[in-house]
Design a protein around this motif. Sequence first.
Motif, PDB file in Angstrom:
ATOM      1  N   ALA A  64       0.772  -0.953   0.048  1.00  6.36           N
ATOM      2  CA  ALA A  64      -0.163   0.147  -0.340  1.00  6.36           C
ATOM      3  C   ALA A  64       0.596   1.174   0.314  1.00  6.36           C
ATOM      4  CB  ALA A  64      -0.792  -0.090   1.323  1.00  6.36           C
TER       5      ALA A  64
ATOM      6  N   SER B 227      -2.367  -3.741  -7.058  1.00  4.86           N
ATOM      7  CA  SER B 227      -2.037  -3.409  -5.934  1.00  4.86           C
ATOM      8  C   SER B 227      -2.664  -4.689  -5.224  1.00  4.86           C
ATOM      9  CB  SER B 227      -2.253  -2.714  -4.524  1.00  4.86           C
ATOM     10  OG  SER B 227      -3.586  -2.294  -4.654  1.00  4.86           O
TER      11      SER B 227
ATOM     12  N   ALA C  95      -4.147  -3.250   0.834  1.00  2.45           N
ATOM     13  CA  ALA C  95      -3.612  -2.928  -0.384  1.00  2.45           C
ATOM     14  C   ALA C  95      -4.449  -3.420  -1.353  1.00  2.45           C
ATOM     15  CB  ALA C  95      -2.522  -3.833  -1.008  1.00  2.45           C
TER      16      ALA C  95
END
Length: 296
Positions: A125, A156, A232
Amino acid sequence: MREGRSLGFYLLAAFFAAYVLFLYGPMIVIFLLSFQGPTGGLTFPMAGFSLHWFGKLWEGGGIVDIGAAFRRSLALGLTVMVVTVVFSVLAGLGFRKKFRGQGLLFYTAIASLIVPSIITSLGIALMFRELDDFVKAYGPAWLTDGYTTSMGLFTSGLGAHLTWTLPFGLLIMFAIFNRFDARLEEAARDLGASPWQTFRYVVAPIILPSLIGVALFGFTLSWDEIARSSQAIGSYNTLPMELQALTTTVTTPQIYALGTTTTAVSFMVISVALLGIMYSRARQARKGSDAGKGLV
C-alpha cells in the motif's frame, strides 16, 4: 489376536476425536444454523429448516452488495490462479540450470512466507501511495486529470495475493523439476521435436497433476485471504473482507449463509482439482497400457 485394545489406544482415540470436534465442530454448527427458518436466530434450537437466509443473502440486505463482492473475489482468485501457474512453471524451468544469483533470487521469492501478512500489505500500500504521489506531481495532464489512485483489485490487490500464492507454487514446481527425468526430453529432441513440442507433449502431461495442485493453491489461498487484502485491495472489498465486516453488523443467520456459501465454493474447487488429478493419472496409465500392448 484376541487380546483387547490397550488403555493407551482408547485415550489416544478420545484425544483424536476431541481434536476433530474442536477443528470442525464450529464449521458444522455454522452449516446447520445457516438453514434456519425465517424466524430463526444465531443459536440453537433451530426454528425450522429452509433456504430463507440464502435467499435474503443474494437479495442484498441493504448493507453490502454480496453478489458484487462474490464476483470480485472470484475474478481475482481466477486471475491469481492463472498467474501463479504460469510463473511457477516458468520459474521451475528456469531454475533447472545454474545461473548467477540463483540462491538470492530463490530466497527473495519465498521470503514473503515468513514476513507477517499485514506488514506485506502495508508495504505494498505504501509503495502504491508513493507511486500515486509521483504521478500527481510529475505526470502529464491527460493522466493526472481525474486521477485518484493506482491501487485496485488487479494492481495492488493482485500483487499482494501473489506474494502469498507464488512461493507455494514455486516450491511445488522446484520439487517436481528436481526429480524430473531429463532423458525423456532428450528422447523427444532426438525424434525431432521442437522445444515447444517437447514441453507440450512430454513435460506438460507428466507435470499436469502438479499444475492442478498449484492452481488449487493459487485459487483457494486468494479466495480466503484477508490480511494481505486489508491495506492493498483499494476501494472495493473482496468477499472475505465483507464477511469480516458483516460479523459486527449482521445479527441474523444471513451471516451463516454467507459463510456456508464461501466454504462451499472452496470445497467445489478442491473437488474439481482432485477429479482433474485423478483423470490425468488415469489417462497416463491408459496411455502406458496402450503403449505396452503396442510393443507386444
